[in-house]
Motif scaffolding. Structure first.
Motif, PDB file in Angstrom:
ATOM      1  N   UNK A   1      40.460  34.177   2.851  1.00  0.00           N
ATOM      2  CA  UNK A   1      40.914  34.774   1.603  1.00  0.00           C
ATOM      3  C   UNK A   1      40.353  36.182   1.451  1.00  0.00           C
ATOM      4  N   UNK A   2      41.133  37.063   0.873  1.00  0.00           N
ATOM      5  CA  UNK A   2      40.670  38.411   0.542  1.00  0.00           C
ATOM      6  C   UNK A   2      40.093  38.458  -0.870  1.00  0.00           C
ATOM      7  N   UNK A   3      40.574  37.565  -1.719  1.00  0.00           N
ATOM      8  CA  UNK A   3      40.145  37.557  -3.111  1.00  0.00           C
ATOM      9  C   UNK A   3      40.213  36.138  -3.654  1.00  0.00           C
ATOM     10  N   UNK A   4      39.283  35.844  -4.568  1.00  0.00           N
ATOM     11  CA  UNK A   4      39.315  34.564  -5.283  1.00  0.00           C
ATOM     12  C   UNK A   4      39.135  34.865  -6.770  1.00  0.00           C
ATOM     13  N   UNK A   5      39.990  34.282  -7.561  1.00  0.00           N
ATOM     14  CA  UNK A   5      39.810  34.281  -9.009  1.00  0.00           C
ATOM     15  C   UNK A   5      39.611  32.822  -9.386  1.00  0.00           C
ATOM     16  N   UNK A   6      38.425  32.522  -9.890  1.00  0.00           N
ATOM     17  CA  UNK A   6      38.058  31.125 -10.142  1.00  0.00           C
ATOM     18  C   UNK A   6      37.897  30.868 -11.632  1.00  0.00           C
ATOM     19  N   UNK A   7      38.357  29.710 -12.041  1.00  0.00           N
ATOM     20  CA  UNK A   7      38.282  29.261 -13.432  1.00  0.00           C
ATOM     21  C   UNK A   7      37.560  27.908 -13.461  1.00  0.00           C
ATOM     22  N   UNK A   8      36.255  27.880 -13.137  1.00  0.00           N
ATOM     23  CA  UNK A   8      35.580  26.580 -13.093  1.00  0.00           C
ATOM     24  C   UNK A   8      35.583  25.896 -14.461  1.00  0.00           C
ATOM     25  N   UNK A   9      35.619  24.571 -14.470  1.00  0.00           N
ATOM     26  CA  UNK A   9      35.611  23.852 -15.745  1.00  0.00           C
ATOM     27  C   UNK A   9      34.425  24.273 -16.614  1.00  0.00           C
ATOM     28  N   UNK A  10      34.700  24.456 -17.899  1.00  0.00           N
ATOM     29  CA  UNK A  10      33.673  24.976 -18.804  1.00  0.00           C
ATOM     30  C   UNK A  10      33.152  23.932 -19.787  1.00  0.00           C
ATOM     31  N   UNK A  11      33.694  22.741 -19.757  1.00  0.00           N
ATOM     32  CA  UNK A  11      33.360  21.724 -20.761  1.00  0.00           C
ATOM     33  C   UNK A  11      31.858  21.522 -20.921  1.00  0.00           C
ATOM     34  N   UNK A  12      31.129  21.530 -19.825  1.00  0.00           N
ATOM     35  CA  UNK A  12      29.690  21.259 -19.883  1.00  0.00           C
ATOM     36  C   UNK A  12      28.849  22.530 -19.883  1.00  0.00           C
ATOM     37  N   UNK A  13      29.506  23.702 -19.909  1.00  0.00           N
ATOM     38  CA  UNK A  13      28.797  24.980 -19.828  1.00  0.00           C
ATOM     39  C   UNK A  13      28.934  25.837 -21.079  1.00  0.00           C
ATOM     40  N   UNK A  14      30.064  25.759 -21.758  1.00  0.00           N
ATOM     41  CA  UNK A  14      30.384  26.637 -22.874  1.00  0.00           C
ATOM     42  C   UNK A  14      29.440  26.439 -24.050  1.00  0.00           C
ATOM     43  N   UNK A  15      28.976  27.548 -24.617  1.00  0.00           N
ATOM     44  CA  UNK A  15      28.065  27.449 -25.759  1.00  0.00           C
ATOM     45  C   UNK A  15      28.742  26.856 -26.988  1.00  0.00           C
ATOM     46  N   UNK A  16      30.065  26.821 -27.009  1.00  0.00           N
ATOM     47  CA  UNK A  16      30.746  26.189 -28.148  1.00  0.00           C
ATOM     48  C   UNK A  16      30.435  24.695 -28.210  1.00  0.00           C
ATOM     49  N   UNK A  17      29.993  24.121 -27.122  1.00  0.00           N
ATOM     50  CA  UNK A  17      29.616  22.705 -27.100  1.00  0.00           C
ATOM     51  C   UNK A  17      28.117  22.489 -27.019  1.00  0.00           C
ATOM     52  N   UNK A  18      27.344  23.471 -27.457  1.00  0.00           N
ATOM     53  CA  UNK A  18      25.884  23.413 -27.319  1.00  0.00           C
ATOM     54  C   UNK A  18      25.266  22.171 -27.962  1.00  0.00           C
ATOM     55  N   UNK A  19      25.865  21.674 -29.030  1.00  0.00           N
ATOM     56  CA  UNK A  19      25.274  20.506 -29.694  1.00  0.00           C
ATOM     57  C   UNK A  19      25.304  19.266 -28.794  1.00  0.00           C
ATOM     58  N   UNK A  20      26.100  19.310 -27.714  1.00  0.00           N
ATOM     59  CA  UNK A  20      26.191  18.181 -26.785  1.00  0.00           C
ATOM     60  C   UNK A  20      25.394  18.412 -25.505  1.00  0.00           C
TER      61      UNK A  20
END
Length: 186
Positions: free
Chosen positions: A51-70
């Motif tokens: 590959x010459x380029x990668x654009x990655x969208x890894x799952x954010x469910x367990x990383x996003x600060x919007x879910x910090x309470x969990x």
């Protein structure tokens, strides 16, 4: 260029690069929503292609600060550690041009600050959704169409079985900016 769009089921980013004449393939555990080059499976099955380029969208469910309470529950089960590990494996792959996209998340403190934070309203969509970009070998994205409106549509979505899919979809204006601004790089 040969471009891998990792963790994308929608085909939005893939199709923007295909439209520019590139060899682009999306990859996700889910089937693609739009016909086109797509590998349904683990991204690490295809990561070693030249590959010459990668654009990655890894799952954010367990990383996003919007879910910090969990976060505590996610750490106890190991889900957060696994998500961080997956993100970092993508960050470390040997592909010369990389963009890793995620919302504001713990990766800013566990790894490094993002190179850029973009908003949909900078690319023709009158909505807010802070999106971080960690870049390697790519310039920051320049806004293409700053519009009025700062609707929090994504934040206000009512609970339903497909909410997570709609929240993860890349805005077409952002995908087009990626293709137009990064697709010419050699």
């Amino acid at each position: 260029m040969k471009i891998l769009i990792a963790c994308e089921y929608s085909g939005v980013v893939r199709d923007a690069f295909l439209k520019m004449g590139h060899e682009a393939m999306s990859c996700d555990l889910l089937p693609t929503e739009k016909p086109g080059p797509h590998y349904q499976g683990n991204v690490f099955d295809v990561i070693d292609y030249p590959w010459d380029m990668m654009i990655a969208h890894p799952p954010c469910t367990d990383l996003s600060v919007s879910g910090a309470r969990h976060f505590e529950a996610k750490r106890v089960t190991g889900k957060q550690q696994a998500s961080v590990s997956f993100f970092m494996k993508l960050a470390k792959v040997d592909i010369p041009k990389k963009a890793i996209e995620n919302p504001v998340s713990i990766m800013s403190s566990l790894w490094r600050k993002p190179d850029q934070i973009i908003q949909p309203w900078q690319f023709g969509h009158g909505e807010t959704k802070a999106t971080c970009l960690w870049l390697v070998g790519l310039p920051i994205l320049s806004p293409t169409n700053i519009v009025e409106g700062r609707d929090q549509r994504i934040h206000k979505m009512p609970p339903n079985e497909n909410r997570w899919k709609e929240r993860s979809r890349t805005y077409a204006g952002i995908a087009e900016a990626m293709a137009n601004q990064w697709g010419w790089l050699k």
